[in-house]
Design an enzyme around this catalytic site. Structure first.
Site, PDB file in Angstrom:
ATOM      1  N   GLY A  18      18.614 -76.733  87.151  1.00  0.00           N
ATOM      2  CA  GLY A  18      17.642 -75.683  87.422  1.00  0.00           C
ATOM      3  C   GLY A  18      18.272 -74.513  88.146  1.00  0.00           C
ATOM      4  O   GLY A  18      17.997 -73.343  87.835  1.00  0.00           O
ATOM      5  N   VAL A  49      17.573 -83.472  83.647  1.00  0.00           N
ATOM      6  CA  VAL A  49      16.868 -82.961  84.825  1.00  0.00           C
ATOM      7  C   VAL A  49      17.020 -83.954  85.969  1.00  0.00           C
ATOM      8  O   VAL A  49      17.115 -85.165  85.749  1.00  0.00           O
ATOM      9  CB  VAL A  49      15.381 -82.736  84.474  1.00  0.00           C
ATOM     10  CG1 VAL A  49      14.577 -82.306  85.698  1.00  0.00           C
ATOM     11  CG2 VAL A  49      15.258 -81.696  83.359  1.00  0.00           C
ATOM     12  N   GLY A  70      21.900 -83.994  89.535  1.00  0.00           N
ATOM     13  CA  GLY A  70      23.040 -83.651  90.366  1.00  0.00           C
ATOM     14  C   GLY A  70      23.962 -82.621  89.752  1.00  0.00           C
ATOM     15  O   GLY A  70      25.074 -82.409  90.235  1.00  0.00           O
ATOM     16  N   ASP A  86      21.728 -74.332  95.924  1.00  0.00           N
ATOM     17  CA  ASP A  86      22.822 -74.210  94.955  1.00  0.00           C
ATOM     18  C   ASP A  86      22.792 -72.897  94.171  1.00  0.00           C
ATOM     19  O   ASP A  86      23.754 -72.582  93.471  1.00  0.00           O
ATOM     20  CB  ASP A  86      22.767 -75.366  93.938  1.00  0.00           C
ATOM     21  CG  ASP A  86      23.179 -76.697  94.535  1.00  0.00           C
ATOM     22  OD1 ASP A  86      23.685 -76.713  95.664  1.00  0.00           O
ATOM     23  OD2 ASP A  86      22.980 -77.723  93.862  1.00  0.00           O
ATOM     24  N   LYS A 143      26.975 -77.502  87.125  1.00  0.00           N
ATOM     25  CA  LYS A 143      27.628 -77.512  88.439  1.00  0.00           C
ATOM     26  C   LYS A 143      28.034 -78.927  88.801  1.00  0.00           C
ATOM     27  O   LYS A 143      27.270 -79.859  88.591  1.00  0.00           O
ATOM     28  CB  LYS A 143      26.664 -76.949  89.491  1.00  0.00           C
ATOM     29  CG  LYS A 143      27.164 -76.955  90.924  1.00  0.00           C
ATOM     30  CD  LYS A 143      26.768 -78.130  91.809  1.00  0.00           C
ATOM     31  CE  LYS A 143      25.462 -78.785  91.634  1.00  0.00           C
ATOM     32  NZ  LYS A 143      25.306 -80.017  92.486  1.00  0.00           N
TER      33      LYS A 143
END
Length: 270
Positions: free
Chosen positions: A99, A92, A95, A130, A10
């Site tokens: 996850g 990890v 941004g 998100d 994303k």
């Protein structure tokens, strides 16, 4: 039965933070977009849910039972379990919604095998702001905390993109806390291309204050002549958008030579 799905990276083409809310969250406006690459999940039917992590960044998930993948499995009613292998290719705390993207892939995999409950959006939102967008993994507008989604045009579909991270984890909470609280206005009007080019990321300055290497990544990306370079989400990953795959690939090669310690991923917007 074996099910596989990608957890698409994303990015926030623009991220405008409007105000701090009394519940501790922030009111924001954003354009979510997704890259045609990311983590990879494979699942098999099993008596109970389980998770195995592999891949370059698999070791960063030190407690698989507390992982958002297991939380997503627990949020969805099913008659049997899923044995999931997560190939963690995205850094990890970067941004990129890694996850959240993993959780989104779980929702899609469960939808394939059993269908989703009618209130799946609310279940997804409880896992993270998100996650609802990552279930869809299509360009969309996000408002509220990011969970109030509106469809967006596909003006930027297939746009070449390069993701770069200085391999410095950056937690979301401290970045939002460092935001100066100034409302700099709403997203511009127009299609997603105009919003992206004329918009901004209000978390860029606070993120750089906490993680100075971000400024170097942005400077390096802007030196490769993209039509847009910006930090994604709360950082530390930055992205650059190009007019052609050739220009993107040339930029990737140049940055790999100049900064071999940086993580990067090439792709196109979905």
């Amino acid at each position: 039965m074996t099910i596989t799905d990608a957890a698409y990276a994303k990015i926030n083409l623009a991220l405008h933070v409007r105000r701090r809310r009394e519940d501790g969250y922030h009111e924001l406006e954003t354009v979510f977009a997704f890259v045609n690459g990311g983590d990879r999940l494979t699942a098999h039917s099993a008596e109970r849910d389980s998770l195995n992590t592999i891949g370059e960044f698999g070791g960063a998930l030190d407690n698989p039972f507390n992982n958002i993948v297991m939380q997503a499995l627990g949020a969805l009613p099913r008659p049997d379990g899923l044995e999931v292998t997560l190939e963690k290719n995205l850094p990890v705390a970067a941004g990129l919604g890694g996850g959240s993207a993993d959780a989104g892939a779980i929702f899609r995999m469960v939808e394939q095998s059993h269908g989703l409950p009618e209130d799946w959006q609310a279940r997804a939102a409880k896992l993270g702001a998100d996650v609802p967008a990552c279930v869809e993994s299509r360009t969309c507008l996000g408002r509220g905390t990011g969970t109030e989604l509106e469809p967006a045009d596909e003006a930027m579909a297939n746009t070449p993109v390069l993701l770069v991270n200085p391999r410095t984890p950056l937690a979301t909470g401290p970045v939002f806390k460092a935001w100066d609280g100034i409302d700099r206005g709403p997203l511009p009007d127009g299609d997603t291309l105009r919003i992206a080019v004329e918009g901004r990321n209000d978390l860029e300055a606070p993120a750089i204050s906490l993680c100075p290497p971000i400024a170097g990544v942005l400077a390096a990306l802007r030196g490769t002549s993209p039509f847009l370079a910006r930090m994604s989400g709360s950082g530390a990953t930055c992205f650059a958008l190009y007019d052609s795959n050739f220009a993107r690939d040339e930029a990737a090669a140049r940055l790999a030579a100049d900064h071999p310690d940086w993580w990067q991923m090439k792709g196109n917007l979905r």
